[in-house]
Design an enzyme around this catalytic site. Structure first.
Site, PDB file in Angstrom:
ATOM      1  N   ARG A  52       5.290 -12.804   9.745  1.00  0.00           N
ATOM      2  CA  ARG A  52       5.964 -11.561   9.401  1.00  0.00           C
ATOM      3  C   ARG A  52       7.305 -11.476  10.114  1.00  0.00           C
ATOM      4  O   ARG A  52       7.551 -12.158  11.110  1.00  0.00           O
ATOM      5  CB  ARG A  52       5.088 -10.371   9.750  1.00  0.00           C
ATOM      6  CG  ARG A  52       4.817 -10.200  11.230  1.00  0.00           C
ATOM      7  CD  ARG A  52       3.731  -9.177  11.498  1.00  0.00           C
ATOM      8  NE  ARG A  52       4.158  -7.821  11.234  1.00  0.00           N
ATOM      9  CZ  ARG A  52       3.610  -7.031  10.299  1.00  0.00           C
ATOM     10  NH1 ARG A  52       2.629  -7.452   9.548  1.00  0.00           N
ATOM     11  NH2 ARG A  52       4.045  -5.814  10.120  1.00  0.00           N
TER      12      ARG A  52
ATOM     13  N   GLU B  66       0.869  -1.169   0.000  1.00  0.00           N
ATOM     14  CA  GLU B  66       0.000   0.000   0.000  1.00  0.00           C
ATOM     15  C   GLU B  66       0.912   1.227   0.000  1.00  0.00           C
ATOM     16  O   GLU B  66       1.793   1.330   0.859  1.00  0.00           O
ATOM     17  CB  GLU B  66      -0.897   0.016   1.243  1.00  0.00           C
ATOM     18  CG  GLU B  66      -1.819   1.223   1.206  1.00  0.00           C
ATOM     19  CD  GLU B  66      -2.764   1.340   2.394  1.00  0.00           C
ATOM     20  OE1 GLU B  66      -2.765   0.449   3.266  1.00  0.00           O
ATOM     21  OE2 GLU B  66      -3.491   2.348   2.429  1.00  0.00           O
TER      22      GLU B  66
ATOM     23  N   LYS C  57       4.639   1.008   9.503  1.00  0.00           N
ATOM     24  CA  LYS C  57       4.694   2.224   8.709  1.00  0.00           C
ATOM     25  C   LYS C  57       4.103   3.401   9.474  1.00  0.00           C
ATOM     26  O   LYS C  57       4.574   4.520   9.372  1.00  0.00           O
ATOM     27  CB  LYS C  57       3.927   2.020   7.394  1.00  0.00           C
ATOM     28  CG  LYS C  57       4.794   1.417   6.303  1.00  0.00           C
ATOM     29  CD  LYS C  57       4.079   1.399   4.977  1.00  0.00           C
ATOM     30  CE  LYS C  57       3.102   0.260   4.893  1.00  0.00           C
ATOM     31  NZ  LYS C  57       2.535   0.051   3.548  1.00  0.00           N
TER      32      LYS C  57
HETATM   33  P1  ATP Z   1       2.995  -2.133   8.231  1.00  0.00           P
HETATM   34  O1  ATP Z   1       2.331  -3.188   9.071  1.00  0.00           O
HETATM   35  O2  ATP Z   1       4.421  -1.915   8.506  1.00  0.00           O
HETATM   36  O3  ATP Z   1       2.244  -0.841   8.223  1.00  0.00           O
HETATM   37  P2  ATP Z   1       1.674  -3.201   5.988  1.00  0.00           P
HETATM   38  O4  ATP Z   1       1.464  -4.641   6.171  1.00  0.00           O
HETATM   39  O5  ATP Z   1       0.520  -2.307   6.241  1.00  0.00           O
HETATM   40  O6  ATP Z   1       2.947  -2.723   6.783  1.00  0.00           O
HETATM   41  P3  ATP Z   1       1.628  -3.303   3.152  1.00  0.00           P
HETATM   42  O7  ATP Z   1       2.060  -2.249   2.219  1.00  0.00           O
HETATM   43  O8  ATP Z   1       0.196  -3.633   3.254  1.00  0.00           O
HETATM   44  O9  ATP Z   1       2.201  -2.875   4.560  1.00  0.00           O
HETATM   45  O10 ATP Z   1       2.457  -4.618   2.926  1.00  0.00           O
HETATM   46  C1  ATP Z   1       2.828  -5.118   1.676  1.00  0.00           C
HETATM   47  C2  ATP Z   1       3.233  -6.554   1.830  1.00  0.00           C
HETATM   48  O11 ATP Z   1       4.334  -6.662   2.715  1.00  0.00           O
HETATM   49  C3  ATP Z   1       2.105  -7.382   2.416  1.00  0.00           C
HETATM   50  O12 ATP Z   1       2.020  -8.589   1.679  1.00  0.00           O
HETATM   51  C4  ATP Z   1       2.532  -7.622   3.823  1.00  0.00           C
HETATM   52  O13 ATP Z   1       2.028  -8.833   4.298  1.00  0.00           O
HETATM   53  C5  ATP Z   1       4.061  -7.618   3.706  1.00  0.00           C
HETATM   54  N1  ATP Z   1       4.661  -7.238   4.982  1.00  0.00           N
HETATM   55  C6  ATP Z   1       4.426  -6.118   5.700  1.00  0.00           C
HETATM   56  N2  ATP Z   1       5.134  -6.126   6.853  1.00  0.00           N
HETATM   57  C7  ATP Z   1       5.833  -7.289   6.860  1.00  0.00           C
HETATM   58  C8  ATP Z   1       6.756  -7.890   7.775  1.00  0.00           C
HETATM   59  N3  ATP Z   1       7.101  -7.296   8.930  1.00  0.00           N
HETATM   60  N4  ATP Z   1       7.285  -9.087   7.440  1.00  0.00           N
HETATM   61  C9  ATP Z   1       6.967  -9.680   6.286  1.00  0.00           C
HETATM   62  N5  ATP Z   1       6.122  -9.175   5.384  1.00  0.00           N
HETATM   63  C10 ATP Z   1       5.555  -7.988   5.655  1.00  0.00           C
HETATM   64 MG    MG Z   2      -1.243  -3.540   5.113  1.00  0.00          MG
END
Ligand code: ATP
Ligand code: MG
Length: 567
Positions: free
Chosen positions: A267, A41, A277
């Site tokens: 994760r 995102e 984020k």
């Molecule tokens: P955050 O939790 O840091 O705000 P997010 O999950 O909202 O991150 P996205 O942009 O939705 O961020 O994530 C894009 C991809 O990265 C998704 O498939 C998500 O599952 C993966 N992802 C996000 N954080 C992690 C992590 N700590 N370890 C592994 N994969 C991750």
């Molecule tokens: Mg997300």
């Protein structure tokens, strides 16, 4: 764009349960060719957790001869920005991955998603709800109690079609109505209790502008985008595990062109690090760091600015593997691989961070000689460079003690040490200022030790780095430590309270050997005996600025040798 997929580590990945699933699907003919995607995102910069997901998705595609898409999950215009879209593309490329022509946006599919929402309404599987967000939450029930149906749940298809069209046409304000799937308010899985599919958001979208004022939710957009793109394995983190029944329900009830499957993995969590984020955005917005790419940030941009090589991050992702169980990885493991890569690759250079003047009394004033110094003992192909030497030198203040304790073998009054690649020197006299601080050492050198070895075989117990005063280039060096004071930041509920006041130390009076002035930003070198450093983008003709990438001390390797540590 021809960024090759990383070859250094190719094939070095361990098998993991997701690769096992992919292999089995291929073997059984359930899929013809593997298609994965990385779906960020664009509401912030990518962090090292995303790097794990990127390496996994692109890595699987490469291993099985398939392809990996980059798809922006841009369904929430109030938080998303073009700046983030651009930065994410740059970060994925820098990591060494290439999506080729397969760059997509969930917003590319808004028209199709709308048509599918209408399809659900026509099938009696979706309805427009007038309840507010709070009311919907209130009606949803709990893990132990079933939910309650909205009074609008049994609207006629015709009325739903009319209202949904008017939602799209902009007749209603934000939050006035939503479109919900009509599934099961008593489902043990709360995600199936008539989840919201569309919400009204009057906000311009970075890509579709003012074309839409209703936007699909993650759950409605994600699986259908996968299906449109022919994604075979939709790999995401464990928090989406209980969304999978909804993912499957939507795919089953819509005339989608393919049948993707979702698989979840744990994760990445790292000690001393916060991977959220939202929190990272806050640090940026409150000015607590120099920006998203501050070298203390766990963002890909931050690691790049700090001098971590992309190969180190990729190898780390491979080393930690993929599992279904949440775990916390020690930051020292990341630092260990990065050191390992840098030890192989980084050129060695001389820099003095806290300078102390040395005058060699028996060396001719005004004379400068060029001494050959090895560029990288791990890589003989990098050869040697010439380092100027003269009568006045800088050494590290820490490398001298007037009154040394038993185990201090470096320079002291009357003692001889080796200056690396140069000569042996002996300290003859200590000069102090009015406050009693040591400001200069008067020394002599032994011309017979040219290059750093004595013909009579005598060996000083210590070898120091140095910089010739006449040719030294001044520099600022920024030393970085963890942003936090504890390995589990926020464990007491307050992340900000755990921020370290000492995460950045700026040394303004450093001196580096001349060749260091030519390095490009992010080109990491080893300052001998001190650690790895790289020029910061702030570095320029008006002044050199270096970031400390890492010190040389590898506590992970030590712990491994003792049979401890996390892997
Ligand atoms: P955050 O939790 O840091 O705000 P997010 O999950 O909202 O991150 P996205 O942009 O939705 O961020 O994530 C894009 C991809 O990265 C998704 O498939 C998500 O599952 C993966 N992802 C996000 N954080 C992690 C992590 N700590 N370890 C592994 N994969 C991750
Ligand atoms: Mg997300």
């Amino acid at each position: 764009m021809t960024a090759p997929r990383p070859t250094v580590e190719a094939g070095s990945h361990r098998g993991d349960f997701i690769r096992d699933i992919v292999a089995a699907d291929l073997a059984a003919g359930r899929v013809g060719s593997v298609v994965t995607r990385f779906p960020p995102e664009p509401n912030g910069h990518l962090h090292i957790g995303h790097a794990k997901s990127i390496c996994l998705n692109f890595g699987i595609a490469a291993d099985f001869g398939g392809r990996c898409h980059l798809r922006f999950d841009d369904t929430n215009p109030t938080k998303e920005e073009q700046e983030y879209i651009d930065a994410i593309e740059a970060d994925v490329r820098w990591l060494g991955f290439d999506w080729g022509e397969h760059l997509y946006h969930a917003s590319d599919y808004f028209e199709q998603l709308y048509a599918w929402a209408v399809h659900l309404i026509e099938a009696g599987l979706a309805y427009v709800d007038d309840l507010s967000g709070d009311q919907i939450r209130g009606y949803r029930g709990t893990l132990t109690e079933p939910g309650k149906s909205s009074p609008w749940r049994d609207r006629s298809v015709a009325e739903n079609l009319d209202l949904f069209a008017r939602m799209r046409a902009g007749e209603f304000g934000n939050g006035a109505r939503v479109l919900r799937a009509r599934i099961d308010m008593a489902s043990p899985n709360i995600n199936l209790r008539d989840p919201v599919l569309y919400r009204i958001v009057h906000a311009p979208h970075p890509r579709t502008g003012d074309a839409w004022c209703i936007y699909p939710t993650y759950d409605f957009a994600h699986g259908q985008s996968d299906a449109i793109e022919g994604v075979t394995h939709s790999i995401c983190t464990l928090e989406f595990e209980n969304h999978r029944p909804l993912y499957d329900w939507l795919i089953e009830h819509l005339p989608v062109p393919s049948r993707p499957r979702q698989h979840e993995f744990a994760r990445l969590n790292l000690t001393w690090t916060v991977l959220s984020k939202r929190f990272l955005l806050r640090l940026v917005e409150e000015g607590r760091v120099r920006g998203w790419d501050d070298p203390r940030m766990p963002t890909i941009a931050g690691y790049r600015r700090r001098g971590f090589p992309a190969e180190g991050i990729r190898r780390f992702a491979t080393d930690i593997g993929v599992s279904k169980r949440d775990a916390v990885i020690e930051i020292e493991q990341l630092e260990h691989v990065v050191r390992d890569v840098l030890n192989q690759r980084a050129l060695r250079r001389f820099a003095v961070l806290r300078p102390l003047r040395v005058v060699i009394e028996n060396y001719a004033a005004g004379q400068v000689e060029q001494l050959a110094a090895v560029n990288n003992p791990e890589d003989p192909d990098t050869g040697t460079r010439l380092v100027p030497f003269g009568r006045e030198l800088w050494i590290e203040r820490d490398d001298f003690m007037e009154d040394p304790p038993a185990k201090f073998y470096r320079l002291a009054p009357g003692r001889e040490v080796r200056l690396r690649y140069a000569y042996f020197i002996t300290c003859r006299e200590v000069v102090k200022d009015a406050t009693g601080e040591v400001v200069e050492l008067r020394c002599t050198y032994d011309p017979a030790t040219h290059g750093g070895d004595a013909p009579d075989g005598r060996r000083p117990r210590s070898t120091l780095h140095w910089v010739a005063a006449a040719r030294a280039v001044p520099a600022e060096v920024r030393l970085y430590e963890s942003l936090f004071v504890r390995p589990d930041p926020g464990a007491d509920g307050d992340l900000l309270a755990d921020l370290s006041p000492a995460s950045e130390t700026i040394l303004g009076d450093c001196l580096v050997e001349p060749s260091v002035a030519d390095l490009a930003a992010g080109q990491t070198v080893q300052f001998e005996r001190l650690g790895y450093f790289c020029p910061d983008p702030d570095s320029g003709p008006d002044g050199l600025v270096f970031n400390r990438t890492l010190t040389l001390k590898d506590s992970w390797a030590k712990a491994q040798a003792r049979g401890q540590g996390g892997g």
